[in-house]
Scaffold this active site. Structure first.
Site, mmCIF file in Angstrom:
data_model
loop_
_atom_site.group_PDB
_atom_site.id
_atom_site.type_symbol
_atom_site.label_atom_id
_atom_site.label_comp_id
_atom_site.label_asym_id
_atom_site.label_seq_id
_atom_site.Cartn_x
_atom_site.Cartn_y
_atom_site.Cartn_z
ATOM 1 N N ASP A 94 0.827 -1.197 0.000
ATOM 2 C CA ASP A 94 0.000 0.000 0.000
ATOM 3 C C ASP A 94 0.869 1.258 0.000
ATOM 4 O OD1 ASP A 94 -2.340 1.852 0.894
ATOM 5 O OD2 ASP A 94 -3.262 -0.133 0.756
ATOM 6 N N HIS A 125 -3.545 5.906 3.649
ATOM 7 C CA HIS A 125 -4.321 4.752 3.195
ATOM 8 C C HIS A 125 -3.792 3.430 3.758
ATOM 9 C CE1 HIS A 125 -5.901 1.803 0.205
ATOM 10 N NE2 HIS A 125 -6.942 2.613 0.194
ATOM 11 N N ASN A 218 -13.104 0.135 -7.480
ATOM 12 C CA ASN A 218 -14.278 0.998 -7.448
ATOM 13 C C ASN A 218 -14.539 1.610 -8.812
ATOM 14 O OD1 ASN A 218 -14.207 0.636 -4.574
ATOM 15 N ND2 ASN A 218 -12.615 2.204 -4.526
ATOM 16 N N SER A 285 -11.202 -0.931 -0.888
ATOM 17 C CA SER A 285 -9.946 -0.898 -0.136
ATOM 18 C C SER A 285 -10.131 -1.390 1.290
ATOM 19 C CB SER A 285 -9.416 0.543 -0.052
ATOM 20 O OG SER A 285 -8.583 0.859 -1.114
#
Length: 417
Positions: A94, A125, A218, A285
């Site tokens: 990430d 994130h 997404n 996520s």
């Protein structure tokens, strides 16, 4: 608290790797530098080079006023009676991990920075993802949020310093490093195009028996009807995760063009950020790390299972599909850990169902002292009435025969002498 975010350039999914934020508000572009690591990867945690990093701050724990709905819904604490993930290493591929967060302190066993910037999380994130997987139980200190598998070790495999990158090789390098440094579960909360390098990295991980959990990706309003499959989620042998809301319905942003295995909470999620917390998070996520935490619990409980057997077990014990894009349905932590499942069973095959269900550990019901007192009083009164009726049944006929005159005592013969 901070709202969900969109990866800049998400509309060009086929061209860039993007972190799987949900479409909420646009963010400024942040293309990664082209710097790449050397071919020999470090076996020990790297020291962070001199680099400016304005880490997100987050909100205090006091801002979390109720237990997060995802925790209530998944109820993974029931699985903690069996395992909390000890002995399993989970890689977070990430934007880095903030190792100073109170709920993540001491958990990161190694770090690698494919972006060539710093292993620190300047975006936030990766820290949010890591918190969902491994956040320490601090409820005794009034922190309602906890991670799914709080006793796992983490590997910080950073590939992103912004919310998107035009260098798709960085994701593959981070996955490969994680697999070669002992990760048994690899969480990839990002969506990328299908490339030879990414395919090779996934195969490397599978050869090392590492289970990859990936976000399905997404879609924005502009992408409706033009969605394309996201990777590595769509590769065979990768556990692909869609996002659901509090009603258990697949969210409008969850990419149904990707191959979907299971679903997990991905809307209005709370997690760690900076030294505090973020709420209102949304995106596949955040569904992926819930599934990664469950995979870690299963691997800790049954270390002899292969990565594919663990995936099969999670699919077989899921709650059942809920429409298009939900796969086998919502993940079920307790069932995945404790159900009696043939290790060689495959989802959808005859007999591929839990044998006898999960081994549950019911909590004792609280004692209602008021109801118990009333019940005892009623029971005692009933006994008293019964004794009175019995007494009356014996005495009244005798009294009637004697016309209620007192009787004479008769002494035994030996006492009359």
């Amino acid at each position: 608290m901070r709202e969900g975010r969109i990866a800049a350039g998400a509309a060009s999914l086929a061209l860039t790797s993007v972190l799987a934020f949900a479409p909420a508000v646009a963010a400024a572009p942040g293309a990664l530098p082209q710097a790449a690591p050397t071919s020999r990867q470090p076996a020990k945690p790297q020291r962070a080079p001199a680099a400016k990093c304005n880490k997100p701050i987050g909100q205090p724990a006091s801002a979390i006023t109720v237990e997060p709905w995802a925790q209530r819904r998944l109820d993974f604490e029931e699985a903690w009676r069996i395992t909390r993930g000890r002995g399993v290493t989970v890689a977070v591929v990430d934007s880095g991990i903030n190792t100073d967060h109170p709920q993540l302190k001491g958990k990161v066993a190694g770090a690698y920075d494919a972006s060539g910037t710093t292993p620190d999380d300047c975006l936030g994130h990766g820290t949010e993802v890591a918190g969902i997987i491994a956040g320490t139980d601090m409820r005794s200190r009034n922190v309602p949020f906890v991670g799914v598998a709080p006793q796992v070790r983490l590997l910080n495999a950073k590939f992103a310093s912004g919310e998107n990158t035009v260098d798709n090789s960085l994701l593959a390098k981070a996955i490969t490093w994680a697999a070669e440094h002992g990760a048994k579960v690899i969480n990839v909360s990002s969506a990328a195009p299908d490339t030879p390098a990414l395919r090779a990295a996934v195969k490397t991980a599978q050869r090392h028996d590492a289970l990859i959990v990936a976000a399905a990706g997404n879609v924005t309003e502009q992408q409706r009807g033009k969605e394309s499959a996201a990777y590595p989620a769509s590769y065979q042998g990768v556990l692909s995760v869609a996002a659901v809301d509090e009603a258990g319905t697949i969210t409008g942003f969850s990419n149904i063009k990707s191959r979907i295995d299971v679903s997990a909470p991905g809307e209005n999620v709370i997690s760690t950020l900076g030294d505090g917390y973020a709420g209102g998070l949304q995106g596949t996520s955040f569904g992926a790390p819930y599934a990664a935490g469950v995979a870690a619990l299963v691997r800790a409980r049954q270390p002899n299972l292969t990565y594919q057997q663990v995936i099969n077990r999670i699919l077989i014990t899921a709650e059942g599909g809920n429409g298009r894009g939900s796969g086998h349905g919502m993940i079920s932590p307790l069932q995945a850990v404790s159900a009696l499942v043939d290790p060689n069973a495959t989802p959808g095959a005859a007999g591929a169902r839990p044998l006898g269900g999960a081994v549950r550990f019911p909590k004792p019901e609280p004692v209602d002292h008021r109801s118990r007192g009333i019940a005892l009083a009623v029971a005692g009164g009933a006994v008293a009435v019964a004794l009175a009726v019995a007494f009356a049944g014996a005495i009244i006929p005798l009294g009637r025969r004697r016309r209620w005159r007192p009787g004479r005592a008769v002494l035994p013969a030996e006492e009359r002498d």
